[in-house]
Design a protein around this motif. Structure first.
Motif, PDB file in Angstrom:
ATOM      1  N   ALA A 153     -14.668 -77.354  45.069  1.00 13.94           N
ATOM      2  CA  ALA A 153     -15.315 -78.663  45.193  1.00 13.94           C
ATOM      3  C   ALA A 153     -16.652 -78.515  45.904  1.00 13.94           C
ATOM      4  CB  ALA A 153     -14.423 -79.632  45.959  1.00 13.94           C
ATOM      5  N   ILE A 154     -17.685 -79.140  45.338  1.00 11.61           N
ATOM      6  CA  ILE A 154     -19.028 -79.078  45.902  1.00 11.61           C
ATOM      7  C   ILE A 154     -19.493 -80.489  46.247  1.00 11.61           C
ATOM      8  CG2 ILE A 154     -21.411 -78.301  45.551  1.00 11.61           C
ATOM      9  CD1 ILE A 154     -19.368 -76.058  45.317  1.00 11.61           C
ATOM     10  N   THR A 155     -19.922 -80.699  47.478  1.00  7.03           N
ATOM     11  CA  THR A 155     -20.517 -81.977  47.849  1.00  7.03           C
ATOM     12  C   THR A 155     -21.718 -81.712  48.751  1.00  7.03           C
ATOM     13  OG1 THR A 155     -20.039 -84.248  48.579  1.00  7.03           O
ATOM     14  CG2 THR A 155     -19.135 -82.453  49.928  1.00  7.03           C
ATOM     15  N   GLY A 156     -22.406 -82.773  49.166  1.00  2.00           N
ATOM     16  CA  GLY A 156     -23.587 -82.625  50.008  1.00  2.00           C
ATOM     17  C   GLY A 156     -24.639 -83.659  49.644  1.00  2.00           C
TER      18      GLY A 156
ATOM     19  N   ILE B 119     -18.713 -83.522  43.831  1.00  2.00           N
ATOM     20  CA  ILE B 119     -18.318 -84.805  44.409  1.00  2.00           C
ATOM     21  C   ILE B 119     -19.544 -85.519  44.965  1.00  2.00           C
ATOM     22  CG2 ILE B 119     -16.836 -86.006  46.060  1.00  2.00           C
ATOM     23  CD1 ILE B 119     -15.091 -83.534  46.228  1.00  2.00           C
ATOM     24  N   GLY B 120     -19.857 -86.672  44.393  1.00  3.31           N
ATOM     25  CA  GLY B 120     -20.897 -87.531  44.944  1.00  3.31           C
ATOM     26  C   GLY B 120     -20.237 -88.647  45.743  1.00  3.31           C
TER      27      GLY B 120
ATOM     28  N   GLY C 147     -14.037 -75.178  48.995  1.00  7.64           N
ATOM     29  CA  GLY C 147     -15.044 -76.228  49.120  1.00  7.64           C
ATOM     30  C   GLY C 147     -16.322 -75.724  49.743  1.00  7.64           C
ATOM     31  N   TYR C 148     -17.413 -76.432  49.423  1.00  9.98           N
ATOM     32  CA  TYR C 148     -18.709 -76.099  50.007  1.00  9.98           C
ATOM     33  C   TYR C 148     -19.547 -77.370  50.130  1.00  9.98           C
ATOM     34  CZ  TYR C 148     -23.445 -74.271  50.532  1.00  9.98           C
ATOM     35  OH  TYR C 148     -24.722 -74.028  50.980  1.00  9.98           O
ATOM     36  N   ILE C 149     -20.144 -77.566  51.292  1.00  9.01           N
ATOM     37  CA  ILE C 149     -21.066 -78.676  51.526  1.00  9.01           C
ATOM     38  C   ILE C 149     -22.481 -78.106  51.519  1.00  9.01           C
ATOM     39  CG2 ILE C 149     -21.822 -80.472  53.125  1.00  9.01           C
ATOM     40  CD1 ILE C 149     -18.973 -80.573  54.225  1.00  9.01           C
ATOM     41  N   THR C 150     -23.313 -78.576  50.602  1.00  8.96           N
ATOM     42  CA  THR C 150     -24.669 -78.028  50.470  1.00  8.96           C
ATOM     43  C   THR C 150     -25.546 -78.388  51.663  1.00  8.96           C
ATOM     44  OG1 THR C 150     -25.408 -79.978  49.238  1.00  8.96           O
ATOM     45  CG2 THR C 150     -24.556 -78.110  47.959  1.00  8.96           C
TER      46      THR C 150
ATOM     47  N   THR D 280     -25.786 -80.536  42.281  1.00  5.58           N
ATOM     48  CA  THR D 280     -25.740 -80.153  40.867  1.00  5.58           C
ATOM     49  C   THR D 280     -26.361 -78.786  40.639  1.00  5.58           C
ATOM     50  OG1 THR D 280     -25.791 -82.474  40.206  1.00  5.58           O
ATOM     51  CG2 THR D 280     -26.375 -80.853  38.531  1.00  5.58           C
ATOM     52  N   THR D 281     -27.475 -78.504  41.294  1.00  2.00           N
ATOM     53  CA  THR D 281     -28.096 -77.192  41.160  1.00  2.00           C
ATOM     54  C   THR D 281     -27.130 -76.096  41.616  1.00  2.00           C
ATOM     55  OG1 THR D 281     -30.323 -78.080  41.458  1.00  2.00           O
ATOM     56  CG2 THR D 281     -30.021 -75.738  41.898  1.00  2.00           C
ATOM     57  N   THR D 282     -26.472 -76.325  42.748  1.00  2.00           N
ATOM     58  CA  THR D 282     -25.511 -75.350  43.263  1.00  2.00           C
ATOM     59  C   THR D 282     -24.337 -75.192  42.315  1.00  2.00           C
ATOM     60  OG1 THR D 282     -26.137 -75.881  45.545  1.00  2.00           O
ATOM     61  CG2 THR D 282     -24.009 -74.797  45.215  1.00  2.00           C
ATOM     62  N   LYS D 283     -23.817 -76.304  41.812  1.00  3.49           N
ATOM     63  CA  LYS D 283     -22.695 -76.243  40.860  1.00  3.49           C
ATOM     64  C   LYS D 283     -23.083 -75.439  39.624  1.00  3.49           C
ATOM     65  CE  LYS D 283     -22.460 -78.961  37.645  1.00  3.49           C
ATOM     66  NZ  LYS D 283     -22.651 -80.220  36.913  1.00  3.49           N
TER      67      LYS D 283
END
Length: 432
Positions: free
Chosen positions: A95-98, A151-152, A171-174, A103-106
């Motif tokens: 899961a990617i949020t921030g 995740i937005g 998980g990762y928070i940008t 989106t670039t990171t995903k």
């Protein structure tokens, strides 16, 4: 009919659809409601267009073999997604949020993991909210090897709710930036909201990827099962960033290996580093990671470069908030040499902070070495801060388009275009 029975129908259907006009033969239509639409009104149309089933929450609609009434269709959609995720709980999800760079990171993570996994499931388009995420989960096939979900969120407890559906394993928070201040109310609210991902991962003993150069990430992940990338020695992955040397590319080193990405803007360096680190964690060969990152060309108006006539246009107008705006402008001001102009659109969803944040941008521009900036939108236009001739304001895009048709750019080397999604500044590219 309970969720288990409906799920069996879903498994044998051609998928879920929330737009009656896009219904495929044999799909299930879920009638969602919003401020300007009510899907219940189109349930019969959906059936006539080939829907196997229509799920509605309007009690005035008569239930029948093909129409099922539930208390709340959005809740039902989320519950169906949760049930599907439970059936496919063997598939690992990242899961990617921030606030910026999700989106670039995903996309970077996706292209890196493709070097090892051939069946990757991932968030498409902008399906990263309370409706898009359940639909994304429901699109996950049982033969997927791994999934990357974005995740937005625009208010607290939203990420918590989405995690209960996604049930991420990693998980990762940008970043923590000034995005959706209207809903989060404050920067502290933004931080609390993003950290809801950490809370889920910690509670369920899952893995978090951490940018060790971000003190918030480092401090808040203490005691968690974490994998750290950083310029510091005490990290799992040691990275060296070339902040000042980068121009229209992003350069970093992993050990002694140089990685040169076509992503413009040194603010993308952490996004690239996270994707590389996640690739290493999942045992993707390092040379393949390097190759994937260096070949990744951004699209969808994120950090793109277009050559037009004798100028280079940097397009970063998929979205904008005060943090991403100032990062883009700082890079453009400090790293790009030559005659340059910027075209900026309003930053939306800032609530009470709106005027203050827009005036901060204007103050930066007045002190910058950017030759001329064109500000587009009512918020910038109505800012009370006085401006010099190097900052020109237009109340809307149409006014700017009329102006630029009469005054085409000449002897300009670089143009930066950035603004919130609703401003849709990409429509002016062909006029430059």
């Amino acid at each position: 009919m309970n969720i288990k029975n409906i799920y069996q129908l879903y498994i044998n259907s051609s998928g879920i659809e929330t737009n009656s006009k896009k219904v495929k033969q044999g799909s299930i239509f879920i009638a969602l409601k919003g401020k300007n639409f009510n899907g219940n009104q189109f349930s019969k149309e959906a059936i006539s267009n080939g829907a196997l089933l229509a799920i509605v929450d309007d009690k005035s609609i008569s239930a029948c073999e093909k129409i099922i009434i539930v208390d709340d269709t959005l809740f039902f959609l989320q519950e169906l997604a949760s049930y599907h995720r439970f059936q496919l709980r063997h598939i690992p999800i990242i899961a990617i949020t921030g606030s910026n760079g999700k989106t670039t990171t995903k996309e970077l993570i996706k292209v890196v993991l493709f070097q090892k996994y051939k069946k990757i499931h991932f968030t498409k388009d902008n399906f990263n909210n309370h409706i898009g995420i359940p639909l994304t989960i429901l699109s996950m096939p049982k033969n997927a090897e791994i999934s990357v979900i974005e995740i937005g969120a625009n208010h607290e407890k939203e990420i918590e709710k989405m995690c209960s559906i996604i049930k991420p394993d990693y998980g990762y928070i940008t970043s923590f930036g000034k995005a959706h201040l209207e809903g989060f109310q404050s920067v502290k609210g933004i931080i609390r909201g993003k950290l809801e991902l950490y809370h889920f991962l910690k509670k369920n003993k899952k893995v978090v990827f951490v940018n060790g150069d971000d003190p918030i990430q480092l401090n808040e992940s203490t005691g968690m099962n974490r994998y750290i990338f950083s310029e510091k020695k005490k990290s799992d992955i040691k990275i060296k960033y070339l902040w000042k040397e980068s121009h229209l590319e992003s350069i970093l080193y992993i050990d002694n290996m140089k990685v040169c990405s076509p992503l413009v803007g040194n603010y993308n360096l952490h996004n690239i580093a996270s994707a590389i680190s996640i690739g290493i964690y999942f045992k993707v060969p390092i040379e393949k990671i390097k190759n994937a990152v260096e070949k990744y060309i951004p699209k969808n108006y994120r950090s793109q470069i277009i050559n037009r006539k004798n100028m280079k246009i940097i397009i970063d107008c998929y979205n904008a908030n005060p943090t991403s705006m100032i990062k883009s402008l700082t890079f453009f001001n400090n790293n790009i040499k030559g005659n340059k102009i910027s075209i900026l659109g309003d930053m939306l969803e800032l609530g009470l902070y709106s005027n203050y944040e827009h005036e901060k941008i204007i103050s930066f521009l007045e002190k910058s070495n950017i030759n001329i900036t064109f500000l587009i939108g009512e918020i910038f236009f109505n800012a009370k801060l006085k401006t010099s001739p190097k900052v020109r304001k237009f109340i809307n895009k149409e006014k700017f388009i009329n102006w630029i048709k009469k005054h085409p750019f000449q002897k300009i080397d670089y143009v930066l275009i950035k603004g919130s999604r609703k401003i849709a500044l990409e429509s002016i590219i062909d006029l430059i």
